[in-house]
Design a protein around this motif. Structure first.
Motif, PDB file in Angstrom:
ATOM      1  N   THR A   4       0.852  -1.189   0.000  1.00 38.23           N
ATOM      2  CA  THR A   4       0.000   0.000   0.000  1.00 38.23           C
ATOM      3  C   THR A   4       0.884   1.234   0.000  1.00 38.23           C
ATOM      4  OG1 THR A   4      -0.115   0.190   2.408  1.00 38.23           O
ATOM      5  CG2 THR A   4      -1.775  -1.198   1.341  1.00 38.23           C
ATOM      6  N   SER A   5       0.316   2.328  -0.367  1.00 36.06           N
ATOM      7  CA  SER A   5       1.036   3.591  -0.392  1.00 36.06           C
ATOM      8  C   SER A   5       1.560   3.935   0.999  1.00 36.06           C
ATOM      9  CB  SER A   5       0.091   4.647  -0.936  1.00 36.06           C
ATOM     10  OG  SER A   5       0.245   5.876  -0.384  1.00 36.06           O
ATOM     11  N   SER A   6       0.789   3.657   2.042  1.00 35.97           N
ATOM     12  CA  SER A   6       1.226   3.936   3.415  1.00 35.97           C
ATOM     13  C   SER A   6       2.424   3.078   3.799  1.00 35.97           C
ATOM     14  CB  SER A   6       0.089   3.683   4.410  1.00 35.97           C
ATOM     15  OG  SER A   6      -0.935   4.605   4.230  1.00 35.97           O
ATOM     16  N   GLU A   7       2.417   1.821   3.409  1.00 36.25           N
ATOM     17  CA  GLU A   7       3.549   0.940   3.724  1.00 36.25           C
ATOM     18  C   GLU A   7       4.821   1.438   3.057  1.00 36.25           C
ATOM     19  OE1 GLU A   7       1.816  -2.665   2.265  1.00 36.25           O
ATOM     20  OE2 GLU A   7       1.410  -3.395   4.290  1.00 36.25           O
ATOM     21  N   VAL A   8       4.710   1.866   1.817  1.00 38.47           N
ATOM     22  CA  VAL A   8       5.868   2.372   1.084  1.00 38.47           C
ATOM     23  C   VAL A   8       6.380   3.649   1.743  1.00 38.47           C
ATOM     24  CG1 VAL A   8       6.649   3.306  -1.128  1.00 38.47           C
ATOM     25  CG2 VAL A   8       5.174   1.291  -1.076  1.00 38.47           C
ATOM     26  N   LYS A   9       5.498   4.558   2.077  1.00 32.81           N
ATOM     27  CA  LYS A   9       5.900   5.810   2.747  1.00 32.81           C
ATOM     28  C   LYS A   9       6.537   5.538   4.092  1.00 32.81           C
ATOM     29  CE  LYS A   9       2.251   8.557   0.656  1.00 32.81           C
ATOM     30  NZ  LYS A   9       0.980   9.261   0.905  1.00 32.81           N
ATOM     31  N   ASN A  10       5.947   4.632   4.862  1.00 31.08           N
ATOM     32  CA  ASN A  10       6.496   4.306   6.180  1.00 31.08           C
ATOM     33  C   ASN A  10       7.893   3.697   6.061  1.00 31.08           C
ATOM     34  OD1 ASN A  10       4.217   5.262   7.491  1.00 31.08           O
ATOM     35  ND2 ASN A  10       3.275   3.249   7.656  1.00 31.08           N
ATOM     36  N   ARG A  11       8.091   2.831   5.099  1.00 31.89           N
ATOM     37  CA  ARG A  11       9.400   2.213   4.890  1.00 31.89           C
ATOM     38  C   ARG A  11      10.430   3.260   4.476  1.00 31.89           C
ATOM     39  NH1 ARG A  11       8.232  -1.689   1.185  1.00 31.89           N
ATOM     40  NH2 ARG A  11       9.104  -0.480  -0.505  1.00 31.89           N
ATOM     41  N   TRP A  12      10.046   4.166   3.570  1.00 33.91           N
ATOM     42  CA  TRP A  12      10.950   5.230   3.128  1.00 33.91           C
ATOM     43  C   TRP A  12      11.289   6.152   4.296  1.00 33.91           C
ATOM     44  CZ3 TRP A  12      11.445  10.486   2.818  1.00 33.91           C
ATOM     45  CH2 TRP A  12      12.425  10.971   1.952  1.00 33.91           C
ATOM     46  N   ASN A  13      10.295   6.548   5.089  1.00 32.26           N
ATOM     47  CA  ASN A  13      10.538   7.405   6.249  1.00 32.26           C
ATOM     48  C   ASN A  13      11.474   6.748   7.249  1.00 32.26           C
ATOM     49  OD1 ASN A  13       9.017   9.581   5.352  1.00 32.26           O
ATOM     50  ND2 ASN A  13       7.147   8.875   6.350  1.00 32.26           N
ATOM     51  N   ALA A  14      11.301   5.464   7.495  1.00 31.15           N
ATOM     52  CA  ALA A  14      12.149   4.743   8.447  1.00 31.15           C
ATOM     53  C   ALA A  14      13.606   4.719   7.985  1.00 31.15           C
ATOM     54  CB  ALA A  14      11.629   3.322   8.642  1.00 31.15           C
ATOM     55  N   LYS A  15      13.825   4.647   6.681  1.00 29.40           N
ATOM     56  CA  LYS A  15      15.186   4.628   6.142  1.00 29.40           C
ATOM     57  C   LYS A  15      15.831   6.005   6.136  1.00 29.40           C
ATOM     58  CE  LYS A  15      14.639   0.728   2.967  1.00 29.40           C
ATOM     59  NZ  LYS A  15      14.641   0.333   1.550  1.00 29.40           N
ATOM     60  N   ASN A  16      15.028   7.071   6.062  1.00 29.79           N
ATOM     61  CA  ASN A  16      15.564   8.404   5.823  1.00 29.79           C
ATOM     62  C   ASN A  16      15.440   9.389   6.982  1.00 29.79           C
ATOM     63  OD1 ASN A  16      16.390   8.451   2.840  1.00 29.79           O
ATOM     64  ND2 ASN A  16      14.435   7.393   2.848  1.00 29.79           N
ATOM     65  N   TYR A  17      14.720   9.039   8.009  1.00 30.18           N
ATOM     66  CA  TYR A  17      14.508   9.963   9.117  1.00 30.18           C
ATOM     67  C   TYR A  17      14.702   9.277  10.459  1.00 30.18           C
ATOM     68  CZ  TYR A  17      12.234  13.137   5.797  1.00 30.18           C
ATOM     69  OH  TYR A  17      11.966  13.958   4.741  1.00 30.18           O
ATOM     70  N   ASP A  18      15.156  10.049  11.448  1.00 28.13           N
ATOM     71  CA  ASP A  18      15.139   9.610  12.834  1.00 28.13           C
ATOM     72  C   ASP A  18      13.865  10.156  13.451  1.00 28.13           C
ATOM     73  OD1 ASP A  18      17.622   8.326  12.937  1.00 28.13           O
ATOM     74  OD2 ASP A  18      18.675  10.205  13.308  1.00 28.13           O
ATOM     75  N   ARG A  19      13.242   9.379  14.301  1.00 29.93           N
ATOM     76  CA  ARG A  19      12.039   9.838  14.988  1.00 29.93           C
ATOM     77  C   ARG A  19      12.446  10.323  16.370  1.00 29.93           C
ATOM     78  NH1 ARG A  19       6.784   9.681  14.227  1.00 29.93           N
ATOM     79  NH2 ARG A  19       6.991   8.374  12.399  1.00 29.93           N
ATOM     80  N   ILE A  20      12.055  11.552  16.697  1.00 31.36           N
ATOM     81  CA  ILE A  20      12.335  12.151  17.994  1.00 31.36           C
ATOM     82  C   ILE A  20      10.997  12.537  18.618  1.00 31.36           C
ATOM     83  CG2 ILE A  20      13.460  14.044  19.200  1.00 31.36           C
ATOM     84  CD1 ILE A  20      15.388  14.198  16.760  1.00 31.36           C
ATOM     85  N   VAL A  21      10.747  12.076  19.823  1.00 30.34           N
ATOM     86  CA  VAL A  21       9.481  12.349  20.498  1.00 30.34           C
ATOM     87  C   VAL A  21       9.711  13.396  21.576  1.00 30.34           C
ATOM     88  CG1 VAL A  21       7.633  11.350  21.870  1.00 30.34           C
ATOM     89  CG2 VAL A  21       8.679  10.012  20.045  1.00 30.34           C
TER      90      VAL A  21
END
Length: 58
Positions: A4-21
């Protein structure tokens, strides 16, 4: 099975960004988002990143 488009976006985001809460008191998100938009930012994330980067140059 197709991705799905969401799965692709989530995978790309995980590879390219750090998540900071950031945890803040109730109501701060709305307050800070308003300040960010008043300062020409589309949203809160860009404003926070800009503030941190400017603080690091001092």
């Amino acid at each position: 099975m197709a991705k799905t488009s969401s799965e692709v976006k989530n995978r790309w985001n995980a590879k390219n960004y750090d998540r900071i809460v950031v945890m803040a008191s109730k109501g701060k998100k709305e307050e800070w988002t308003k300040i960010a938009k008043e300062n020409g930012f589309k949203g809160l994330s860009g404003y926070i990143i800009d503030c941190i980067e400017k603080a690091g140059k001092n």
